[in-house]
Design an enzyme around this catalytic site. Structure first.
Site, mmCIF file in Angstrom:
data_model
loop_
_atom_site.group_PDB
_atom_site.id
_atom_site.type_symbol
_atom_site.label_atom_id
_atom_site.label_comp_id
_atom_site.label_asym_id
_atom_site.label_seq_id
_atom_site.Cartn_x
_atom_site.Cartn_y
_atom_site.Cartn_z
ATOM 1 N N TYR A 1 0.814 -1.215 0.000
ATOM 2 C CA TYR A 1 0.000 0.000 0.000
ATOM 3 C C TYR A 1 0.849 1.266 0.000
ATOM 4 O O TYR A 1 0.405 2.323 -0.443
ATOM 5 C CB TYR A 1 -0.938 0.018 1.209
ATOM 6 C CG TYR A 1 -2.060 -0.997 1.164
ATOM 7 C CD1 TYR A 1 -2.283 -1.786 0.039
ATOM 8 C CD2 TYR A 1 -2.900 -1.170 2.246
ATOM 9 C CE1 TYR A 1 -3.306 -2.711 0.008
ATOM 10 C CE2 TYR A 1 -3.941 -2.099 2.225
ATOM 11 C CZ TYR A 1 -4.129 -2.872 1.099
ATOM 12 O OH TYR A 1 -5.150 -3.791 1.073
ATOM 13 N N LYS B 1 2.997 -15.625 2.638
ATOM 14 C CA LYS B 1 3.027 -16.396 1.392
ATOM 15 C C LYS B 1 4.488 -16.694 1.078
ATOM 16 O O LYS B 1 5.024 -16.341 0.024
ATOM 17 C CB LYS B 1 2.356 -15.599 0.263
ATOM 18 C CG LYS B 1 1.991 -16.443 -0.960
ATOM 19 C CD LYS B 1 0.969 -17.523 -0.668
ATOM 20 C CE LYS B 1 0.581 -18.227 -1.968
ATOM 21 N NZ LYS B 1 -0.239 -19.431 -1.712
ATOM 22 N N ASP C 1 -3.657 -18.152 1.868
ATOM 23 C CA ASP C 1 -4.822 -18.819 1.303
ATOM 24 C C ASP C 1 -5.381 -19.873 2.261
ATOM 25 O O ASP C 1 -6.591 -20.013 2.426
ATOM 26 C CB ASP C 1 -4.505 -19.424 -0.070
ATOM 27 C CG ASP C 1 -3.165 -20.128 -0.120
ATOM 28 O OD1 ASP C 1 -2.407 -20.083 0.862
ATOM 29 O OD2 ASP C 1 -2.860 -20.732 -1.168
ATOM 30 N N ASP D 1 -5.495 -6.584 5.818
ATOM 31 C CA ASP D 1 -6.683 -5.866 5.373
ATOM 32 C C ASP D 1 -7.781 -6.854 4.990
ATOM 33 O O ASP D 1 -8.949 -6.713 5.380
ATOM 34 C CB ASP D 1 -6.305 -4.981 4.183
ATOM 35 C CG ASP D 1 -7.383 -3.973 3.813
ATOM 36 O OD1 ASP D 1 -8.411 -3.905 4.508
ATOM 37 O OD2 ASP D 1 -7.196 -3.265 2.817
ATOM 38 N N ASP E 1 -11.231 -8.262 7.581
ATOM 39 C CA ASP E 1 -12.616 -8.112 7.143
ATOM 40 C C ASP E 1 -13.321 -9.463 7.087
ATOM 41 O O ASP E 1 -14.511 -9.568 7.408
ATOM 42 C CB ASP E 1 -12.675 -7.440 5.765
ATOM 43 C CG ASP E 1 -12.544 -5.928 5.850
ATOM 44 O OD1 ASP E 1 -12.444 -5.414 6.980
ATOM 45 O OD2 ASP E 1 -12.534 -5.268 4.804
#
Length: 361
Positions: A143, A192, A224, A248, A252
């Site tokens: 980001y 990852k 994942d 992020d 959620d």
């Protein structure tokens, strides 16, 4: 007692409504405990663009720096979607985290017993218990990395660079391990590492930090698999530690375990006690001004503020208890249940403010 000083950034959409109800509870608690309260206001997001031309002004940043904590509503709306990236409301959020040095985002996800049926998961899964904390690195990663437009083999292309330093990983890992010490003693680092070099750096640093906390269990999951495991058996998690983008997304996802995104608070902290507290939901412009938005996530953010920035644990617990009791008093539409009365944003706020004061009296 010195006053607790808070800068209030209402923001856009439902932001003014939910911050009003959260402040109602905060004022009720402070009045009951004779705690002086000093409130200032600033602009962020779309309303700041309209009034000041930019999503976050230096004057607002200075107001925040001079405060003990920041309470934020929400930012954004379709009327600002055409703005360039640096002038979109969301740019104000990224900027304030960076300028205040708020590198750690804490997002608890807990299923209240009264909301067990509201969760999208089966009752037998929820019955195992859901009480986890996502610790997300907030000021680094993709980001904040270099980004731009380019051309590859004659094709218009774009890129976003993910970059992490050992220092950035070490400081957020320390937050996660210290949180786990006060909870159930387990950290799951989500990455990852089979693909990303940054994730391999994370593993090296997190392994090293873990040596300072031998009583805390540490394991790793690829992102994942972590997303799948959150739905299969969220009870296995205590503290989830991860980088900015993965955090992020996963925070959620974990929010929905609670039955409504309107129930989840968050805290963004740095090295000191200054923190920014906000609900994790957006500005919801489609329901703004209708008196139906759920204020509980913002009120629970005030509880986190009392706990983390001002060390007022008893007061924080009273607010949390009042929120839990409010679920039997009535529900906003996001938690609609024929067994409970429909209540407005203000009615829920009035109940929580009054009940928190009763608990503390």
């Amino acid at each position: 007692m010195n006053p607790i000083k808070i800068c209030v950034l209402e923001g856009d959409g439902v932001g003014p409504e939910i911050t009003a109800e959260a402040l109602k509870t905060l004022q009720s608690v402070c009045r009951t405990r004779s705690i002086p309260l000093d409130l200032t206001e600033g602009l962020i997001g779309g309303c700041a663009i309209d009034a000041e031309g930019i999503p976050l002004s230096p004057a607002t940043v200075e107001k925040c720096r001079m405060s003990g904590a920041v309470l934020l509503g929400a930012v954004g709306g379709p009327q600002w979607d055409c703005q360039p990236a640096n002038l979109r409301p969301e740019a104000g959020l990224l900027a304030i985290r960076n300028k205040l040095g708020l590198f750690a985002n804490l997002r608890p996800a807990r299923v209240f017993p009264a909301l067990q049926n509201a969760s999208p998961l089966k009752n037998e899964i929820i019955a195992r218990g859901v009480d986890l904390l996502v610790v997300r690195e907030l000021t680094g990663g993709i980001y904040f990395g270099e980004k731009g437009q380019t051309e590859v083999d004659g094709n218009p292309s774009a890129y976003d660079k993910m970059l992490y330093s050992e220092y950035e990983v070490e400081r957020i890992a320390k937050v996660a391990f210290e949180a786990a010490q006060k909870r159930r003693g387990k950290v799951t680092c989500v990455d990852k590492a089979n693909v990303l070099e940054t994730s391999r750096l994370w593993r090296r640093v997190v392994d090293r930090v873990r040596e300072r906390y031998p009583e805390v269990e540490l394991n790793y999951l690829y992102v994942d698999n972590a997303a799948m495991q959150l739905l299969r058996d969220p009870s296995q998690f205590d503290v989830l530690l991860t980088e900015n983008m993965f955090g992020d997304i996963l925070s959620d996802e974990s929010a929905m375990l609670a039955g409504s995104i309107g129930m989840l608070p968050s805290a963004s902290t740095g090295h000191g006690t200054l923190g920014l507290y906000e609900p994790i939901h957006g500005s919801a412009p489609d329901i703004a001004g209708k008196g139906i938005v759920n204020p509980l996530a913002t009120i629970l953010s005030v509880a986190m503020m009392l706990r983390y920035s001002f060390s007022l644990e008893e007061e924080a617990c009273a607010v949390e208890q009042a929120v839990e009791e409010s679920l039997a008093f009535g529900r906003t539409p996001d938690l609609a249940d024929p067994a409970y009365p429909a209540k407005s944003t203000q009615e829920i706020g009035d109940f929580v403010a009054a009940r928190a004061a009763e608990i503390l009296a």
